[in-house]
Write a protein that holds these residues in place. Sequence first.
Motif, mmCIF file in Angstrom:
data_model
loop_
_atom_site.group_PDB
_atom_site.id
_atom_site.type_symbol
_atom_site.label_atom_id
_atom_site.label_comp_id
_atom_site.label_asym_id
_atom_site.label_seq_id
_atom_site.Cartn_x
_atom_site.Cartn_y
_atom_site.Cartn_z
ATOM 1 N N ARG A 28 -18.511 11.182 18.487
ATOM 2 C CA ARG A 28 -18.814 12.059 19.626
ATOM 3 C C ARG A 28 -19.701 13.226 19.179
ATOM 4 O O ARG A 28 -20.658 13.589 19.860
ATOM 5 N N THR A 88 -13.175 1.844 20.655
ATOM 6 C CA THR A 88 -13.941 2.093 19.428
ATOM 7 C C THR A 88 -14.888 3.286 19.603
ATOM 8 O O THR A 88 -15.033 3.817 20.697
ATOM 9 N N ASP A 89 -15.566 3.627 18.493
ATOM 10 C CA ASP A 89 -16.652 4.608 18.520
ATOM 11 C C ASP A 89 -17.851 4.120 19.340
ATOM 12 O O ASP A 89 -18.772 4.883 19.610
ATOM 13 N N THR A 148 -12.251 8.073 26.648
ATOM 14 C CA THR A 148 -13.194 7.213 25.921
ATOM 15 C C THR A 148 -13.785 6.242 26.927
ATOM 16 O O THR A 148 -13.050 5.552 27.644
ATOM 17 N N THR A 185 -18.502 6.775 10.257
ATOM 18 C CA THR A 185 -17.949 7.965 10.917
ATOM 19 C C THR A 185 -16.598 8.394 10.365
ATOM 20 O O THR A 185 -15.811 7.588 9.873
ATOM 21 N N CYS A 237 -12.237 9.623 18.556
ATOM 22 C CA CYS A 237 -13.632 9.345 18.184
ATOM 23 C C CYS A 237 -14.433 10.631 17.921
ATOM 24 O O CYS A 237 -15.589 10.747 18.318
ATOM 25 N N HIS A 246 -15.699 3.243 10.912
ATOM 26 C CA HIS A 246 -15.054 4.531 10.631
ATOM 27 C C HIS A 246 -14.280 4.450 9.325
ATOM 28 O O HIS A 246 -13.705 3.401 9.005
ATOM 29 N N GLU A 264 -12.345 8.697 13.748
ATOM 30 C CA GLU A 264 -12.322 7.770 14.891
ATOM 31 C C GLU A 264 -10.934 7.648 15.498
ATOM 32 O O GLU A 264 -10.787 7.554 16.720
#
Length: 376
Positions: free
Chosen positions: A147, A322-323, A286, A136, A143, A74, A139
Amino acid sequence: MGSRLDPRALTRELLAFNTINPPGMERACARLLGARLEEAGFRVAYHEFAEGRTSLIAQIGGDPAKPPICFTGHIDTVPLGAAHWIHDAFAGETDGDRMYGRGSTDMKSGIAAFVAAAIELAPHLARTPGLVLVITAGEEIGCEGARFLADRRLLDRAGAIVIAEPTANYPYVGHKGLAWFEIETTGVTAHGSMPEVGDNAILKMARVIGDLEGFRFPIETHAVMGKPTLNVGTIQGGLNTNSVPDEARITVDTRTVPGIDHAHLCASLEKLLAPRGARVRKIVDTAALYTEPSNEWVQQVFEECTPFLDGRPTPKTITFSTDGADLKRGFGGPPAVVLGPGEPRLAHQTDEWCSINRVEQSVDLFRTLMQRWCRA
Ligand SMILES: [Zn+2]
């Protein structure tokens, strides 16, 4: 080999973009990375979940018989915090092995490492499974970028995922999930001298908290992650001492292990607290990320990391999220590891820094993992 890109110079370039989230504003940083990757032959697509909130997907190579390997990171960072920074947060100042700046550890150096390795290998990846780089936005708050990519089905194929978050080059096989809840009780206010006429929301909440102390998760322990946890983090209620409070609110932080579904968890809490008249609302969600350490590719990653560590890694999970969980869902569930050059203890700190030596090790490590996947 293709052109070499100095990961130290690229980290410094990325640090110069202020991508503090909120508000994020990752577009210019994403465009710079996209331009570099396009020059090297990558196919680049930009996706914005909101104005200026730009993620990018860069691909090279491709083989119908085997999906590419994904590297992800990210570009947003957390704010600087209230304490004074001795070093400039955006200049990439160095002192010996250290490079300072917001995002140096978390995680612009991780992105620089996999982008440098990818550009170097680019000329050799035609007709191989190839690479997909997912960079990304957003984040640090929920996220959002990852997402969006998963929900919109913008992720195509990946056979494995490396999440280059700060781990000091130690490969972690996942992290717990995180589900936060807001719980509210209501009552009827009355004069503090006549509590029997009112209905006290704080007393109801006290019973709710007692119930939560006795809450049992459907899975009590996980072989690698240990136990799921529940913490009551905040409490509010009442406006003045001489009234019966008609409203009370708490927030609850749960950390879950694989197999605990968050919608299900929310329903269990609702059921437990229904006799108290409490309302339960999920506010952050998450999912957990986990890959069995016995997975063949994870074992390869352990093997390749060994020379950079004190010995062969043992299966462990990290404390932050995390992502990875969203990306894994978007890619249909391939194995994933969290592995990157930043120093985990410095993430989000004042005068955050990364070790330049570790970033260079990370380029070697990522290049090896890419070559091994693609046999390039
Ligand atoms: Zn991070």
